[in-house]
Structure formats: structure tokens, C-alpha cells
Design a protein around this motif. Structure first.
Motif, PDB file in Angstrom:
ATOM      1  N   MET A   1      12.088  43.763  50.791  1.00  0.00           N
ATOM      2  CA  MET A   1      12.411  44.936  51.588  1.00  0.00           C
ATOM      3  C   MET A   1      11.585  44.963  52.870  1.00  0.00           C
ATOM      4  SD  MET A   1      14.565  46.692  49.772  1.00  0.00           S
ATOM      5  CE  MET A   1      15.099  46.803  48.054  1.00  0.00           C
TER       6      MET A   1
ATOM      7  N   PHE B   1      11.108  47.647  56.332  1.00  0.00           N
ATOM      8  CA  PHE B   1      11.392  49.014  56.749  1.00  0.00           C
ATOM      9  C   PHE B   1      11.044  49.180  58.223  1.00  0.00           C
ATOM     10  CE2 PHE B   1      11.840  50.547  52.402  1.00  0.00           C
ATOM     11  CZ  PHE B   1      11.091  49.631  51.701  1.00  0.00           C
TER      12      PHE B   1
ATOM     13  N   TYR C   1      10.162  52.159  61.089  1.00  0.00           N
ATOM     14  CA  TYR C   1       9.742  53.538  61.261  1.00  0.00           C
ATOM     15  C   TYR C   1       9.650  53.865  62.745  1.00  0.00           C
ATOM     16  CZ  TYR C   1       8.293  53.803  56.351  1.00  0.00           C
ATOM     17  OH  TYR C   1       8.277  53.808  54.991  1.00  0.00           O
TER      18      TYR C   1
ATOM     19  N   LEU D   1      11.049  57.316  58.674  1.00  0.00           N
ATOM     20  CA  LEU D   1      11.781  56.104  58.328  1.00  0.00           C
ATOM     21  C   LEU D   1      13.123  56.088  59.039  1.00  0.00           C
ATOM     22  CD1 LEU D   1      11.907  53.545  56.499  1.00  0.00           C
ATOM     23  CD2 LEU D   1      13.015  54.990  54.781  1.00  0.00           C
TER      24      LEU D   1
ATOM     25  N   THR E   1      20.268  50.086  55.430  1.00  0.00           N
ATOM     26  CA  THR E   1      20.536  51.451  54.966  1.00  0.00           C
ATOM     27  C   THR E   1      19.789  52.418  55.868  1.00  0.00           C
ATOM     28  OG1 THR E   1      20.715  50.661  52.700  1.00  0.00           O
ATOM     29  CG2 THR E   1      20.409  53.018  53.030  1.00  0.00           C
TER      30      THR E   1
ATOM     31  N   GLU F   1      18.588  56.166  57.375  1.00  0.00           N
ATOM     32  CA  GLU F   1      18.237  57.518  56.965  1.00  0.00           C
ATOM     33  C   GLU F   1      19.041  58.520  57.788  1.00  0.00           C
ATOM     34  OE1 GLU F   1      15.980  58.160  54.359  1.00  0.00           O
ATOM     35  OE2 GLU F   1      16.335  56.005  54.139  1.00  0.00           O
TER      36      GLU F   1
ATOM     37  N   LEU G   1       7.406  50.942  64.248  1.00  0.00           N
ATOM     38  CA  LEU G   1       6.639  50.094  63.339  1.00  0.00           C
ATOM     39  C   LEU G   1       7.531  49.509  62.265  1.00  0.00           C
ATOM     40  CD1 LEU G   1       4.629  52.968  63.669  1.00  0.00           C
ATOM     41  CD2 LEU G   1       3.068  51.181  62.956  1.00  0.00           C
TER      42      LEU G   1
ATOM     43  N   LEU H   1       7.070  45.747  51.789  1.00  0.00           N
ATOM     44  CA  LEU H   1       6.429  45.889  50.482  1.00  0.00           C
ATOM     45  C   LEU H   1       6.345  44.510  49.855  1.00  0.00           C
ATOM     46  CD1 LEU H   1       8.153  49.081  49.130  1.00  0.00           C
ATOM     47  CD2 LEU H   1       5.842  48.866  50.013  1.00  0.00           C
TER      48      LEU H   1
ATOM     49  N   GLY I   1       2.412  48.447  51.066  1.00  0.00           N
ATOM     50  CA  GLY I   1       2.941  48.988  52.305  1.00  0.00           C
ATOM     51  C   GLY I   1       2.180  48.483  53.507  1.00  0.00           C
ATOM     52  N   THR I   2       2.385  47.233  53.856  1.00  0.00           N
ATOM     53  CA  THR I   2       1.732  46.649  55.012  1.00  0.00           C
ATOM     54  C   THR I   2       2.567  46.912  56.245  1.00  0.00           C
ATOM     55  OG1 THR I   2       0.797  44.913  53.622  1.00  0.00           O
ATOM     56  CG2 THR I   2       0.829  44.500  55.973  1.00  0.00           C
ATOM     57  N   PHE I   3       1.899  47.289  57.317  1.00  0.00           N
ATOM     58  CA  PHE I   3       2.585  47.638  58.548  1.00  0.00           C
ATOM     59  C   PHE I   3       2.252  46.656  59.664  1.00  0.00           C
ATOM     60  CE2 PHE I   3       4.513  51.814  57.879  1.00  0.00           C
ATOM     61  CZ  PHE I   3       3.986  52.146  56.643  1.00  0.00           C
ATOM     62  N   GLY I   4       3.227  46.475  60.527  1.00  0.00           N
ATOM     63  CA  GLY I   4       2.976  45.751  61.752  1.00  0.00           C
ATOM     64  C   GLY I   4       2.119  46.600  62.679  1.00  0.00           C
TER      65      GLY I   4
ATOM     66  N   TYR J   1      -3.584  56.269  54.925  1.00  0.00           N
ATOM     67  CA  TYR J   1      -3.637  55.291  56.006  1.00  0.00           C
ATOM     68  C   TYR J   1      -4.452  55.877  57.151  1.00  0.00           C
ATOM     69  CZ  TYR J   1       0.198  52.579  53.958  1.00  0.00           C
ATOM     70  OH  TYR J   1       0.981  51.806  53.140  1.00  0.00           O
TER      71      TYR J   1
ATOM     72  N   PHE K   1       8.527  55.446  51.968  1.00  0.00           N
ATOM     73  CA  PHE K   1       7.322  56.212  52.250  1.00  0.00           C
ATOM     74  C   PHE K   1       7.697  57.515  52.946  1.00  0.00           C
ATOM     75  CE2 PHE K   1       3.703  53.568  51.290  1.00  0.00           C
ATOM     76  CZ  PHE K   1       4.241  52.302  51.214  1.00  0.00           C
TER      77      PHE K   1
END
Lengths: 114, 116
Positions: free
Chosen positions: A31, A33, A35, A45, A56, A58, A92, A96, A103-106, B37, B104
Motif C-alpha cells: 500500500m 498513500f 496525503y 488522506l 481509491t 477519499e 506527502l 506501510l 507508517g513511513t513518510f516521504g 509524529y 491514518f
């Protein structure tokens, strides 16, 4: 843990143009995501991107405005189309990692539309 | 529906003071995950901690500690002996299982300013 590279880190764009943001993960993830963080706001999201299927979205976000690609398990792009100043935000990507749910983010793309 | 509330919009403290950031969540799921975070001025999101709904043990990591209480749906974060480098926006987040993966939900964030 996986590292997520996102580019560009920032851009200033003209109204009516489009910008494609790239997100590269250094390991395969199911997955991904996308944001949006509007100035002074929290993260919202936009959509979930699965490899091999349509993203998908939101509520409040549509594919025509934010088309997403997910060609493989390590890469995704988000395009912000026909931009207006209201699209000025930080965008961002996130992934997962299996069962870690960390939940690692760029590092984010700071977009300014003028 | 899931929701995360961080009632403190902004907090200012003087260096070396202790500070607690509040987080209250709403969910109908019995299995969920809570996160904190940190977002420094550079904009990146730095993972601090994850807690699952079955583990109510408090956790301490250096100057950071977390107090998870299901009875009050709270997951508060305390920084002991704050430092200027702690200045950032802190987000509490809730993750629930959905059909197509995890999602999230972020709180509005608390901007912490630590003054020298």
C-alpha cells in the motif's frame, strides 16, 4: 526500515498547469498513500494506491484532479492537475511496511501555486 | 467515525520544563493503532511511537514518555526537560484496518515552541 524518496521537494507553479510528484520506496510495499497538508493544517488522506488497480480516493478528492499511478511495488506518482492557488500545500506520500504498520513518510513536496 | 482531537493548538515552554501534549481519539474498532509524529520546520514527518489497542503499558524512551489509557481514549505524550530542538508540530494519529489497507487519521497537531 524503508526509506521513501519524494521529488520534487518543492516547486512554484503557474495557475492552470499540472505537477507530477514522484515517490520511490527502497523496498516493495503493498500500500502507498498520498496525503495533503494545507498551510497550518493537519494531514488529509487523498487516496490509497495499490499496484495493479485503480487508486481509491477519499471523499472530496477525485481522479480527474489528482490522478495517481502505481506501476510497481516501489513507485507511485501523484499529479495535481489544473492547479489553482488553493492547491498550495505540502503533499506527502506514505507506505506501510508489511505488518510493521509504522507508517513511513516521504519528506514531502511543498507546492506553491501562483 | 474515527476522530483524533488535540485540544492544544500551541504550547510555549522554557527550556528544561516538562510538557505534556494531549491526544484524545474516537473509534468503533476494537483493533487500532495510535501514533505520534513530529514535524519540524523542514516539513518531514518523523515517526516517534506506535501503540496497538491491546497494549496499555506506558512507554519511556529517553526524554519521551507516552501514557495510553483506553478508559479515557487518550494517548498523551510527555517531553521531560524540553530542549529547543523539540520545537515542532506534533501530530497524534489513529490507524484502523480497512478493506483495502490501513488509513491514518491525523489530529490537528500541537505546535510546541521551546524557548531558550
Amino acid at each position: 526500515s524503508a526509506v521513501i524518496s519524494q521529488k520534487p521537494s518543492r516547486d512554484i507553479c503557474q495557475r492552470g498547469t499540472s505537477l507530477t510528484i514522484q515517490c520511490q520506496v527502497d523496498s516493495q510495499v503493498t500500500m502507498m498513500f498520498w496525503y495533503r497538508q494545507q498551510p497550518g493544517q493537519s494531514l488529509t488522506l487523498i487516496a490509497t494506491a495499490n499496484q495493479g488497480s485503480e487508486a481509491t480516493y477519499e471523499s472530496g478528492f477525485v481522479i480527474d484532479k489528482f490522478p495517481i499511478s502505481r506501476p510497481n511495488l516501489t513507485f507511485s506518482t501523484l499529479t495535481v492537475s489544473n492547479m489553482s492557488p488553493e492547491d498550495s500545500s505540502i503533499y506527502l506520500c506514505s507506505a506501510l511496511l508489511g505488518q510493521s504498520l509504522r507508517g513511513t513518510f516521504g519528506s514531502g513536496t511543498r507546492l506553491t501555486v501562483v | 467515525a474515527q476522530k483524533v482531537t488535540q485540544a492544544q493548538t500551541e504550547i510555549s515552554v522554557v527550556e528544561k520544563e516538562d510538557v505534556t501534549l494531549d491526544c484524545v481519539y474516537e473509534t468503533r474498532d476494537t483493533t487500532y493503532y495510535l501514533f505520534w509524529y513530529k514535524q519540524p520546520p523542514s516539513g518531514e514527518l518523523v515517526f516517534l511511537i506506535r501503540r496497538n489497542s491491546f497494549d496499555e503499558q506506558n512507554e519511556i524512551s529517553g526524554r519521551y514518555s507516552w501514557n495510553f489509557q483506553k478508559s479515557t481514549s487518550s494517548f498523551n505524550f510527555t517531553i521531560t526537560a524540553s530542549q529547543v530542538v523539540d520545537s515542532a508540530v506534533y501530530f497524534c494519529a489513529l490507524s484502523e484496518a480497512r478493506e483495502y489497507g490501513q488509513n491514518f487519521v491525523f489530529g490537528p497537531g500541537t505546535r510546541l515552541s521551546v524557548l531558550p
